[in-house]
Design a protein around this motif. Structure first.
Motif, PDB file in Angstrom:
ATOM      1  N   HIS A   2       0.817  -1.231   0.000  1.00 31.75           N
ATOM      2  CA  HIS A   2       0.000   0.000   0.000  1.00 31.75           C
ATOM      3  C   HIS A   2       0.845   1.272   0.000  1.00 31.75           C
ATOM      4  N   HIS A   4       1.613   5.074  -2.144  1.00 33.84           N
ATOM      5  CA  HIS A   4       1.256   6.071  -3.158  1.00 33.84           C
ATOM      6  C   HIS A   4       2.536   6.683  -3.694  1.00 33.84           C
ATOM      7  N   MET A  28      -0.719   2.196  -5.431  1.00 30.49           N
ATOM      8  CA  MET A  28      -2.115   2.623  -5.488  1.00 30.49           C
ATOM      9  C   MET A  28      -2.415   3.370  -6.797  1.00 30.49           C
ATOM     10  N   HIS A 155      -5.364  -0.469   5.173  1.00 32.92           N
ATOM     11  CA  HIS A 155      -5.132   0.478   6.282  1.00 32.92           C
ATOM     12  C   HIS A 155      -6.251   0.510   7.317  1.00 32.92           C
ATOM     13  N   ASP A 227       0.823   3.073   3.474  1.00 33.29           N
ATOM     14  CA  ASP A 227      -0.069   4.136   2.986  1.00 33.29           C
ATOM     15  C   ASP A 227       0.687   5.461   2.954  1.00 33.29           C
TER      16      ASP A 227
HETATM   17 ZN    ZN Z   1      -3.685   4.884   0.498  1.00 34.63          ZN
END
Ligand code: ZN
Ligand code: NCD
Length: 323
Positions: A2, A4, A28, A155, A227
């Motif tokens: 996960h 970005h 992502m 998450h 995340d």
């Molecule tokens: Zn995310």
């Protein structure tokens, strides 16, 4: 898992920072416009590999959920590790996501048949502190209705989500570093701290405790998903702060500190890597990171991006990385 990485100049900045200490990441697809076609996904993968400049980093690609046909799914299957479902407008760049889960079920059924995992941002449009809790019934419904579908609750932030993990064999989860450390108090209990503002919002102490115990015990169905979500400083320190916490370059050091503090260092490898490899069925390239209990300082910024704990000292450092 996960992660970005964005695109363009931001990808140039954060790609190498993420690829340094990690051997792989689930990328992502919430770009603008979203990565919702195989060709876009393959082109994005190439841009990521060019920016990361590392052989020892594998971007595991995802597509943005929309209605996909069987032939689209069959063509995409060997190039992606899952499809990411966002409820419409619930977080950064999720416009055009799903409005009603019922409308998504034809594609979800095809994903089950084709063997493509479903990764989910699990929040409803309710009161912000209740959004994840209210979404748990959707997970419950999907896990029962599609028993062969692998579902990853991305998450997770609540005690309820940790409990649900043990109720369905086909349900897995990731948890971030920041949700193991902070509660809503850290975000908004004193001065407002925009660099800790993210979706799902950090919750109550008892939620953090449940997440922490699951992570520290290396719960086999839970793995680390940073995340890490970079935004330019001007989009965080403004009126209308964007959601997302940037942690990629400091995540391993801070996890080592956290696991050490709770005397659970032996479980760190499973939480960060082994569980992820099993739960997402991925094979990242070999990479060894030697972490040592030597203090290191978190930079004030990486280019235009302010990380979590900017300017603070952490107790652990990365000493050496070998392939
Ligand atoms: Zn995310
Ligand atoms: C993420 C982003 O910035 O793309 N933001 C966040 O607060 N976590 C999107 C997401 O994963 O929700």
């Amino acid at each position: 898992m996960h992660l970005h990485l964005r695109d363009g100049g931001m990808l140039e900045t954060v790609g190498p920072l993420s690829a340094e200490t990690f051997a792989g990441a689930v990328i992502m697809p919430n770009l603008v416009p979203p990565v919702d076609e195989l060709q876009k996904c393959l082109a994005y993968r190439e841009r990521i590999q060019a920016a990361c400049k590392s052989e020892a980093f594998e971007p595991f690609m995802t597509l943005f959920f929309r209605q996909y046909s069987r032939s689209e799914l069959e063509a995409a299957k060997s190039h992606i590790i899952g499809i990411k479902l966002y409820p419409d407008g619930i977080t950064t760049n999720s416009e055009g996501g799903v409005r009603k889960i019922a409308d998504a079920e034809d594609t979800i059924a095809l994903m089950e048949e084709t063997g493509i995992p479903l990764l989910v941002h699990g929040e409803t449009g309710d009161f912000v502190m209740d959004r994840e809790e209210r979404f748990l019934e959707v997970y419950d419904h999907l896990a029962r209705k599609f028993p062969k579908l692998r579902i990853v609750m991305e998450h997770i932030t609540t005690q309820g989500a940790v409990k649900l993990l043990d109720q369905h064999a086909n349900l897995f989860a990731t948890v971030t570093l920041h949700h193991l450390i902070i509660t809503l108090d850290d975000v908004a209990g004193g001065f407002l701290r925009p660099h800790l503002f993210c979706k799902p919002i950090a919750k109550r102490p008892e939620d953090r405790e449940a997440l922490l115990q699951a992570a520290l015990s290396a719960h086999p169905k839970l793995s680390f998903g940073s995340d890490s979500a970079p935004h330019p400083q001007s989009k965080k320190e403004c009126c209308g702060c964007a959601a997302g916490v940037f942690t990629a370059p400091i995540a391993l050091q801070m996890l080592a500190e956290l696991f050490d503090k709770h005397d659970r260092l032996p479980n760190l490898q499973a939480f960060v890597s082994d569980n992820a490899v099993k739960n997402y069925s991925v094979r990242p390239p070999a990479k060894k990171v030697l972490l040592t209990k030597q203090p290191s300082e978190v930079p004030e910024a990486y280019g235009d991006v302010v990380p979590m704990c900017a300017g603070e000292q952490i107790g652990w450092s990365v000493e050496k990385i070998t392939d």
